[in-house]
Design a protein around this motif. Structure first.
Motif, PDB file in Angstrom:
ATOM      1  N   ARG A   1       0.854  -1.221   0.127  1.00  0.00           N
ATOM      2  CA  ARG A   1      -0.123   0.018  -0.070  1.00  0.00           C
ATOM      3  C   ARG A   1       0.901   1.140  -0.098  1.00  0.00           C
ATOM      4  NH1 ARG A   1      -4.167  -1.833   4.819  1.00  0.00           N
ATOM      5  NH2 ARG A   1      -2.322  -1.326   6.361  1.00  0.00           N
ATOM      6  N   SER A   2       0.307   2.281  -0.422  1.00  0.00           N
ATOM      7  CA  SER A   2       1.058   3.362  -0.313  1.00  0.00           C
ATOM      8  C   SER A   2       0.860   4.662   0.839  1.00  0.00           C
ATOM      9  CB  SER A   2       1.297   4.228  -1.663  1.00  0.00           C
ATOM     10  OG  SER A   2      -0.007   4.374  -2.269  1.00  0.00           O
ATOM     11  N   ARG A   3      -0.085   4.132   1.675  1.00  0.00           N
ATOM     12  CA  ARG A   3      -0.393   5.400   2.793  1.00  0.00           C
ATOM     13  C   ARG A   3       0.930   5.766   3.406  1.00  0.00           C
ATOM     14  NH1 ARG A   3      -5.181   1.822   5.357  1.00  0.00           N
ATOM     15  NH2 ARG A   3      -3.441   1.390   6.999  1.00  0.00           N
ATOM     16  N   PRO A   4       0.917   6.958   3.998  1.00  0.00           N
ATOM     17  CA  PRO A   4       2.016   7.418   4.816  1.00  0.00           C
ATOM     18  C   PRO A   4       2.484   6.626   6.028  1.00  0.00           C
ATOM     19  CG  PRO A   4       0.257   9.196   4.287  1.00  0.00           C
ATOM     20  CD  PRO A   4      -0.213   7.850   4.002  1.00  0.00           C
ATOM     21  N   ASP A   5       1.471   5.940   6.498  1.00  0.00           N
ATOM     22  CA  ASP A   5       1.826   5.188   7.722  1.00  0.00           C
ATOM     23  C   ASP A   5       2.062   3.631   7.255  1.00  0.00           C
ATOM     24  OD1 ASP A   5      -0.868   4.893   7.160  1.00  0.00           O
ATOM     25  OD2 ASP A   5      -1.305   4.581   9.232  1.00  0.00           O
ATOM     26  N   ASP A   6       2.210   3.338   5.992  1.00  0.00           N
ATOM     27  CA  ASP A   6       2.624   2.125   5.561  1.00  0.00           C
ATOM     28  C   ASP A   6       4.146   1.928   5.091  1.00  0.00           C
ATOM     29  OD1 ASP A   6       0.527   0.645   6.153  1.00  0.00           O
ATOM     30  OD2 ASP A   6      -0.569   1.362   4.505  1.00  0.00           O
ATOM     31  N   ARG A   7       5.275   2.884   5.717  1.00  0.00           N
ATOM     32  CA  ARG A   7       6.314   2.940   5.348  1.00  0.00           C
ATOM     33  C   ARG A   7       6.973   1.527   6.273  1.00  0.00           C
ATOM     34  NH1 ARG A   7       6.401   8.234   6.573  1.00  0.00           N
ATOM     35  NH2 ARG A   7       7.839   7.800   8.323  1.00  0.00           N
ATOM     36  N   PRO A   8       8.212   1.120   6.039  1.00  0.00           N
ATOM     37  CA  PRO A   8       8.559  -0.198   6.752  1.00  0.00           C
ATOM     38  C   PRO A   8       8.834   0.014   7.983  1.00  0.00           C
ATOM     39  CG  PRO A   8       9.724   0.294   4.606  1.00  0.00           C
ATOM     40  CD  PRO A   8       8.980   1.363   4.744  1.00  0.00           C
ATOM     41  N   GLU A   9       9.477   1.018   8.439  1.00  0.00           N
ATOM     42  CA  GLU A   9       9.594   1.162  10.025  1.00  0.00           C
ATOM     43  C   GLU A   9       8.477   1.520  10.594  1.00  0.00           C
ATOM     44  OE1 GLU A   9      10.452   3.185   7.569  1.00  0.00           O
ATOM     45  OE2 GLU A   9      10.333   5.274   8.133  1.00  0.00           O
ATOM     46  N   ILE A  10       7.356   2.173  10.169  1.00  0.00           N
ATOM     47  CA  ILE A  10       6.114   2.460  10.810  1.00  0.00           C
ATOM     48  C   ILE A  10       5.221   1.099  10.793  1.00  0.00           C
ATOM     49  CG2 ILE A  10       4.068   3.992  10.735  1.00  0.00           C
ATOM     50  CD1 ILE A  10       6.651   5.524  10.934  1.00  0.00           C
ATOM     51  N   VAL A  11       5.461   0.169   9.613  1.00  0.00           N
ATOM     52  CA  VAL A  11       4.490  -1.261   9.902  1.00  0.00           C
ATOM     53  C   VAL A  11       5.154  -2.039  10.869  1.00  0.00           C
ATOM     54  CG1 VAL A  11       4.329  -3.111   8.395  1.00  0.00           C
ATOM     55  CG2 VAL A  11       3.800  -0.854   7.028  1.00  0.00           C
ATOM     56  N   GLN A  12       6.415  -2.047  10.879  1.00  0.00           N
ATOM     57  CA  GLN A  12       6.999  -2.930  12.040  1.00  0.00           C
ATOM     58  C   GLN A  12       6.572  -2.507  13.132  1.00  0.00           C
ATOM     59  OE1 GLN A  12       8.811  -5.370  11.223  1.00  0.00           O
ATOM     60  NE2 GLN A  12       8.735  -5.963  13.365  1.00  0.00           N
ATOM     61  N   ARG A  13       6.344  -1.078  13.680  1.00  0.00           N
ATOM     62  CA  ARG A  13       5.956  -0.655  14.920  1.00  0.00           C
ATOM     63  C   ARG A  13       4.495  -0.925  15.088  1.00  0.00           C
ATOM     64  NH1 ARG A  13       6.193  -0.579  19.875  1.00  0.00           N
ATOM     65  NH2 ARG A  13       5.488   1.206  21.017  1.00  0.00           N
ATOM     66  N   ARG A  14       3.606  -0.844  13.978  1.00  0.00           N
ATOM     67  CA  ARG A  14       2.328  -0.965  14.064  1.00  0.00           C
ATOM     68  C   ARG A  14       2.078  -2.618  14.363  1.00  0.00           C
ATOM     69  NH1 ARG A  14      -0.403   1.056   9.004  1.00  0.00           N
ATOM     70  NH2 ARG A  14      -2.251   0.474   9.954  1.00  0.00           N
ATOM     71  N   LEU A  15       2.854  -3.335  13.949  1.00  0.00           N
ATOM     72  CA  LEU A  15       2.671  -4.998  13.959  1.00  0.00           C
ATOM     73  C   LEU A  15       3.071  -5.112  15.357  1.00  0.00           C
ATOM     74  CD1 LEU A  15       4.286  -6.545  10.670  1.00  0.00           C
ATOM     75  CD2 LEU A  15       2.359  -7.043  11.911  1.00  0.00           C
ATOM     76  N   GLU A  16       4.147  -4.775  15.862  1.00  0.00           N
ATOM     77  CA  GLU A  16       4.682  -4.913  17.323  1.00  0.00           C
ATOM     78  C   GLU A  16       3.208  -4.448  18.240  1.00  0.00           C
ATOM     79  OE1 GLU A  16       9.005  -3.408  16.961  1.00  0.00           O
ATOM     80  OE2 GLU A  16       7.890  -2.378  18.168  1.00  0.00           O
ATOM     81  N   LEU A  17       2.921  -3.164  18.094  1.00  0.00           N
ATOM     82  CA  LEU A  17       1.591  -2.887  18.927  1.00  0.00           C
ATOM     83  C   LEU A  17       0.389  -3.712  19.008  1.00  0.00           C
ATOM     84  CD1 LEU A  17       2.083   1.103  18.471  1.00  0.00           C
ATOM     85  CD2 LEU A  17       1.791  -0.474  20.725  1.00  0.00           C
ATOM     86  N   PHE A  18       0.260  -4.247  17.617  1.00  0.00           N
ATOM     87  CA  PHE A  18      -0.722  -5.349  17.299  1.00  0.00           C
ATOM     88  C   PHE A  18      -0.529  -6.409  18.219  1.00  0.00           C
ATOM     89  CE2 PHE A  18      -1.914  -8.979  14.813  1.00  0.00           C
ATOM     90  CZ  PHE A  18      -3.191  -8.981  14.745  1.00  0.00           C
ATOM     91  N   GLN A  19       0.475  -6.974  18.231  1.00  0.00           N
ATOM     92  CA  GLN A  19       0.893  -8.090  18.935  1.00  0.00           C
ATOM     93  C   GLN A  19       0.734  -7.820  20.329  1.00  0.00           C
ATOM     94  OE1 GLN A  19       1.395 -11.036  17.700  1.00  0.00           O
ATOM     95  NE2 GLN A  19       1.915 -10.718  15.746  1.00  0.00           N
ATOM     96  N   GLU A  20       1.344  -6.853  21.088  1.00  0.00           N
ATOM     97  CA  GLU A  20       1.149  -6.562  22.350  1.00  0.00           C
ATOM     98  C   GLU A  20      -0.149  -6.113  22.815  1.00  0.00           C
ATOM     99  OE1 GLU A  20       3.957  -3.436  23.169  1.00  0.00           O
ATOM    100  OE2 GLU A  20       5.606  -4.497  22.195  1.00  0.00           O
ATOM    101  N   ARG A  21      -0.760  -5.405  22.177  1.00  0.00           N
ATOM    102  CA  ARG A  21      -2.158  -4.613  22.477  1.00  0.00           C
ATOM    103  C   ARG A  21      -3.223  -5.201  22.092  1.00  0.00           C
ATOM    104  NH1 ARG A  21      -0.747   0.288  24.739  1.00  0.00           N
ATOM    105  NH2 ARG A  21      -2.906  -0.059  25.707  1.00  0.00           N
ATOM    106  N   THR A  22      -3.356  -5.880  20.840  1.00  0.00           N
ATOM    107  CA  THR A  22      -4.533  -6.162  20.299  1.00  0.00           C
ATOM    108  C   THR A  22      -5.015  -7.740  20.592  1.00  0.00           C
ATOM    109  OG1 THR A  22      -4.322  -4.301  18.594  1.00  0.00           O
ATOM    110  CG2 THR A  22      -6.127  -5.790  18.164  1.00  0.00           C
TER     111      THR A  22
END
Ligand code: AMP
Length: 187
Positions: free
Chosen positions: A127-148
């Motif tokens: 995807r080409s959303r601003p919050d889908d850059r590699p380092e941001i995706v990595q952080r979103r995945l971490e939060l997904f695992q930890e919090r969701t």
């Protein structure tokens, strides 16, 4: 029908939300899209959420809970709704239950789109959303695992969790969701 759709970034929540909402004739409330639009228009919600969304961090619970309290009291959602991207934390899940109790509503199902992490990463990066850059995706995945991920247990415990294999074509995923007999409400 009142539904929640849960899944990591790139799990296909937006696609399944659009298909399900049109099939069931209910509005979808997509917090990620709402926040991105709020940021683009720089309204008060957008201004408060901007730094979090841009970094891939979660917007503070208090802000999201208050937003949802107001949103779920608007007239367009009287006949049902589908929440995409909310709740994201155990606290939001609990607060949603309290809110629904206050409003005299009940949740029918939380649909969990199960997708392997490697697929989530490759789909997000396509995807080409601003919050889908590699380092941001990595952080979103971490939060997904930890919090969701922990909130899956919460919905399983109340027998409201429907797990679907999200690593298939959108049509097949939709077919599997509808095959779960959503009408057999958990009430
Ligand atoms: P999404 O498109 O659902 O992945 O959401 C995009 C971004 O919006 C997330 O990375 C968070 O910064 C923010 N966001 C969306 N929904 C929530 C929520 N329920 N709680 C906190 N932050 C959220």
């Amino acid at each position: 029908m009142r539904l929640i759709i849960l899944g990591g970034p790139g799990a296909g929540k937006g696609t399944q939300t659009a298909l399900l909402c049109s099939h069931l004739g209910i509005p979808g409330i997509c917090t990620g899209d709402i926040l991105r639009q709020a940021i683009a228009s720089q309204n008060p919600l957008g201004i408060q959420a901007q730094t979090y969304v841009e970094k891939g961090e979660l917007v503070p619970d208090a802000l999201m809970i208050e937003f949802m309290r107001q949103r779920l009291q608007q007239p367009d959602i009287k006949g049902g709704w589908l929440l995409d991207g909310y709740p994201r934390t155990a606290f939001q899940a609990e607060e949603l239950d309290f809110l629904l109790e206050d409003l005299g509503q009940h949740l029918d199902w939380a649909i969990w789109l199960e997708v392997p992490e490697s697929v989530l990463i490759s789909r997000s990066l396509e995807r080409s959303r601003p919050d889908d850059r590699p380092e941001i995706v990595q952080r979103r995945l971490e939060l997904f695992q930890e919090r969701t991920i922990p909130i899956l247990e919460y919905y399983e415990h109340c027998q409201r969790l429907l797990t679907v294999n999200g690593n298939q074509t959108p049509e097949q995923v939709q077919h599997d969701i509808l095959g779960k007999n959503l009408a057999a409400s958990a009430e």
